[in-house]
Design a protein around this motif. Structure first.
Motif, PDB file in Angstrom:
ATOM      1  N   TYR A 110      13.291   2.195 -31.649  1.00  0.00           N
ATOM      2  CA  TYR A 110      12.782   3.243 -30.746  1.00  0.00           C
ATOM      3  C   TYR A 110      11.633   2.697 -29.903  1.00  0.00           C
ATOM      4  CZ  TYR A 110      11.347   7.903 -29.184  1.00  0.00           C
ATOM      5  OH  TYR A 110      11.030   9.006 -28.417  1.00  0.00           O
ATOM      6  N   ASP A 111      10.829   1.796 -30.488  1.00  0.00           N
ATOM      7  CA  ASP A 111       9.722   1.190 -29.738  1.00  0.00           C
ATOM      8  C   ASP A 111      10.227   0.335 -28.582  1.00  0.00           C
ATOM      9  OD1 ASP A 111       7.568   2.279 -31.147  1.00  0.00           O
ATOM     10  OD2 ASP A 111       7.620   0.708 -32.670  1.00  0.00           O
ATOM     11  N   THR A 112      11.285  -0.459 -28.812  1.00  0.00           N
ATOM     12  CA  THR A 112      11.800  -1.283 -27.713  1.00  0.00           C
ATOM     13  C   THR A 112      12.451  -0.415 -26.637  1.00  0.00           C
ATOM     14  OG1 THR A 112      13.954  -1.689 -28.789  1.00  0.00           O
ATOM     15  CG2 THR A 112      12.181  -3.285 -29.215  1.00  0.00           C
ATOM     16  N   GLU A 113      13.087   0.704 -27.050  1.00  0.00           N
ATOM     17  CA  GLU A 113      13.677   1.612 -26.060  1.00  0.00           C
ATOM     18  C   GLU A 113      12.586   2.198 -25.156  1.00  0.00           C
ATOM     19  OE1 GLU A 113      17.749   2.770 -26.767  1.00  0.00           O
ATOM     20  OE2 GLU A 113      16.919   0.766 -26.483  1.00  0.00           O
ATOM     21  N   LEU A 114      11.469   2.606 -25.772  1.00  0.00           N
ATOM     22  CA  LEU A 114      10.363   3.171 -24.989  1.00  0.00           C
ATOM     23  C   LEU A 114       9.748   2.116 -24.077  1.00  0.00           C
ATOM     24  CD1 LEU A 114       8.508   5.487 -27.543  1.00  0.00           C
ATOM     25  CD2 LEU A 114      10.100   6.146 -25.727  1.00  0.00           C
ATOM     26  N   TYR A 115       9.608   0.899 -24.596  1.00  0.00           N
ATOM     27  CA  TYR A 115       9.063  -0.188 -23.782  1.00  0.00           C
ATOM     28  C   TYR A 115       9.921  -0.396 -22.525  1.00  0.00           C
ATOM     29  CZ  TYR A 115       7.976  -4.946 -22.291  1.00  0.00           C
ATOM     30  OH  TYR A 115       7.654  -6.049 -21.534  1.00  0.00           O
ATOM     31  N   CYS A 116      11.238  -0.498 -22.716  1.00  0.00           N
ATOM     32  CA  CYS A 116      12.142  -0.705 -21.579  1.00  0.00           C
ATOM     33  C   CYS A 116      12.096   0.492 -20.625  1.00  0.00           C
ATOM     34  CB  CYS A 116      13.568  -0.939 -22.069  1.00  0.00           C
ATOM     35  SG  CYS A 116      13.800  -2.473 -22.995  1.00  0.00           S
ATOM     36  N   TYR A 117      12.015   1.684 -21.182  1.00  0.00           N
ATOM     37  CA  TYR A 117      11.921   2.906 -20.364  1.00  0.00           C
ATOM     38  C   TYR A 117      10.670   2.865 -19.493  1.00  0.00           C
ATOM     39  CZ  TYR A 117      11.560   8.015 -19.503  1.00  0.00           C
ATOM     40  OH  TYR A 117      11.457   9.269 -18.939  1.00  0.00           O
ATOM     41  N   ILE A 118       9.547   2.458 -20.082  1.00  0.00           N
ATOM     42  CA  ILE A 118       8.298   2.358 -19.320  1.00  0.00           C
ATOM     43  C   ILE A 118       8.427   1.308 -18.218  1.00  0.00           C
ATOM     44  CG2 ILE A 118       5.876   1.633 -19.473  1.00  0.00           C
ATOM     45  CD1 ILE A 118       5.919   2.915 -22.327  1.00  0.00           C
ATOM     46  N   MET A 119       9.121   0.202 -18.507  1.00  0.00           N
ATOM     47  CA  MET A 119       9.305  -0.827 -17.492  1.00  0.00           C
ATOM     48  C   MET A 119      10.139  -0.298 -16.315  1.00  0.00           C
ATOM     49  SD  MET A 119       7.553  -3.452 -18.304  1.00  0.00           S
ATOM     50  CE  MET A 119       6.350  -2.353 -19.080  1.00  0.00           C
ATOM     51  N   VAL A 120      11.125   0.557 -16.616  1.00  0.00           N
ATOM     52  CA  VAL A 120      11.924   1.180 -15.545  1.00  0.00           C
ATOM     53  C   VAL A 120      11.028   2.068 -14.684  1.00  0.00           C
ATOM     54  CG1 VAL A 120      13.780   2.833 -15.043  1.00  0.00           C
ATOM     55  CG2 VAL A 120      14.097   1.120 -16.832  1.00  0.00           C
ATOM     56  N   ILE A 121      10.184   2.869 -15.334  1.00  0.00           N
ATOM     57  CA  ILE A 121       9.272   3.763 -14.604  1.00  0.00           C
ATOM     58  C   ILE A 121       8.313   2.952 -13.738  1.00  0.00           C
ATOM     59  CG2 ILE A 121       7.400   5.443 -14.846  1.00  0.00           C
ATOM     60  CD1 ILE A 121       8.767   6.369 -17.458  1.00  0.00           C
ATOM     61  N   PHE A 122       7.704   1.913 -14.323  1.00  0.00           N
ATOM     62  CA  PHE A 122       6.739   1.096 -13.578  1.00  0.00           C
ATOM     63  C   PHE A 122       7.405   0.355 -12.420  1.00  0.00           C
ATOM     64  CE2 PHE A 122       3.044   0.384 -16.796  1.00  0.00           C
ATOM     65  CZ  PHE A 122       2.797   1.741 -16.763  1.00  0.00           C
ATOM     66  N   GLU A 123       8.635  -0.115 -12.643  1.00  0.00           N
ATOM     67  CA  GLU A 123       9.336  -0.823 -11.573  1.00  0.00           C
ATOM     68  C   GLU A 123       9.584   0.115 -10.402  1.00  0.00           C
ATOM     69  OE1 GLU A 123      13.524  -3.185 -11.273  1.00  0.00           O
ATOM     70  OE2 GLU A 123      12.146  -3.806 -12.860  1.00  0.00           O
ATOM     71  N   TYR A 124       9.887   1.383 -10.689  1.00  0.00           N
ATOM     72  CA  TYR A 124      10.057   2.357  -9.617  1.00  0.00           C
ATOM     73  C   TYR A 124       8.734   2.629  -8.905  1.00  0.00           C
ATOM     74  CZ  TYR A 124      10.321   6.783  -7.201  1.00  0.00           C
ATOM     75  OH  TYR A 124      10.195   7.757  -6.246  1.00  0.00           O
ATOM     76  N   ILE A 125       7.667   2.845  -9.672  1.00  0.00           N
ATOM     77  CA  ILE A 125       6.364   3.183  -9.080  1.00  0.00           C
ATOM     78  C   ILE A 125       5.830   2.039  -8.218  1.00  0.00           C
ATOM     79  CG2 ILE A 125       3.928   3.619  -9.604  1.00  0.00           C
ATOM     80  CD1 ILE A 125       4.828   5.138 -12.090  1.00  0.00           C
ATOM     81  N   PHE A 126       5.897   0.811  -8.755  1.00  0.00           N
ATOM     82  CA  PHE A 126       5.246  -0.308  -8.086  1.00  0.00           C
ATOM     83  C   PHE A 126       6.194  -1.165  -7.251  1.00  0.00           C
ATOM     84  CE2 PHE A 126       2.441   0.383 -11.859  1.00  0.00           C
ATOM     85  CZ  PHE A 126       1.331   0.828 -11.145  1.00  0.00           C
ATOM     86  N   GLY A 127       7.502  -0.909  -7.354  1.00  0.00           N
ATOM     87  CA  GLY A 127       8.453  -1.639  -6.526  1.00  0.00           C
ATOM     88  C   GLY A 127       8.627  -3.094  -6.919  1.00  0.00           C
TER      89      GLY A 127
END
Length: 259
Positions: A215-232
């Motif tokens: 579950y921790d790695t899933e959340l980590y990857c999810y956060i990376m998706v969010i950050f990639e969208y925010i910061f391009g």
């Protein structure tokens, strides 16, 4: 084991499903298979794998069969699970899955067709899917689903379904399920800062995946998706000083600290 055979002649006539240039696809070719039974038409996607022998392929077959066998237990409409193995000329070379009329989420994020509010909704839907999978694991421990994770979680592995206006998960043949070995994950690589954090456990056995899906790695990857969208841009490989400067920027513009 459900296997559908396609003749070499029929395979040569299948149409390739176009994959956008910004979508990563290094392990297969994607085709559309259409069929008709009286008045009923059916359309499926055929994922033809490049590697069709050895440990990697054996692991794929196990993963696909587990998902086919347990699809009624999983019962999560957002997950586009395999339907059957496909052989061409008698050799198993891939599998089929339901066709989704949609566009890749990475493409949707870069499109002006969708508003910022739409894109935030899409990101939230990924979070809802992760929560639903959490319940699948919790209530199906006796059915071999206590370790069921998307694993290779990134924007290219989600599709915006244009019929339902919801998010679907594809490439589930890279998921963690049953006793399969961990497969590669875009954000869980040997250059990522995840390597410096003890709570993410390295895999003792794998076929390319470096970290034990959790579950921790899933959340980590999810956060990376969010950050990639925010910061391009990709954020997983930044040095820590630069990464924290981005976090400070989010604080400065009053983004909720929960994020």
């Amino acid at each position: 084991m459900r296997i559908k055979n396609i003749s070499s002649a029929k395979f040569s006539k299948l149409k390739k499903l176009p994959v956008p240039s910004n979508v990563f696809n290094t392990e297969s070719s994607i085709f559309v298979v259409e069929s008709k039974d009286k008045w009923k038409k059916d359309k499926k996607v055929f994922k033809r794998l490049y590697i069709t022998e050895g440990e990697v392929f054996s692991n794929k077959l196990y993963t696909i069969n587990e998902e086919i066998d347990k699809r009624d237990i999983i019962d999560l409409k957002e997950l586009i699970l395999p339907k059957e193995l496909i052989s061409v000329g008698g050799d198993i070379v891939g599998f089929s899955m339901p066709y989704v009329n949609g566009i890749n989420l990475r493409t949707a994020f870069s499109s002006f067709e969708f508003s910022t509010s739409d894109k935030i909704k899409f990101l939230k839907e990924i979070g809802y899917i992760l929560e639903k999978m959490k319940y699948i694991r919790k209530y199906n421990k006796d059915k071999g689903l206590e370790g069921f994770y998307i694993n290779d979680l990134h924007a290219s592995n989600f599709i915006l379904n244009l019929d339902t206006k919801t998010i679907n998960v594809v490439d589930m043949d890279s998921a963690k399920i049953g006793n399969n070995l961990a497969m590669p994950s875009r954000y869980l690589n040997n250059k990522s800062n995840i390597n410096h954090i003890n709570k993410y456990k390295k895999c003792p056995n794998n076929v390319g995946g470096l970290f034990e899906p959790s579950y921790d790695t899933e959340l980590y990857c999810y956060i990376m998706v969010i950050f990639e969208y925010i910061f391009g841009r990709g954020m997983q490989n930044l040095d820590m000083k630069e990464f924290y400067s981005y976090l400070q920027y989010l604080c400065d513009i009053k983004v909720p600290k929960e994020l």
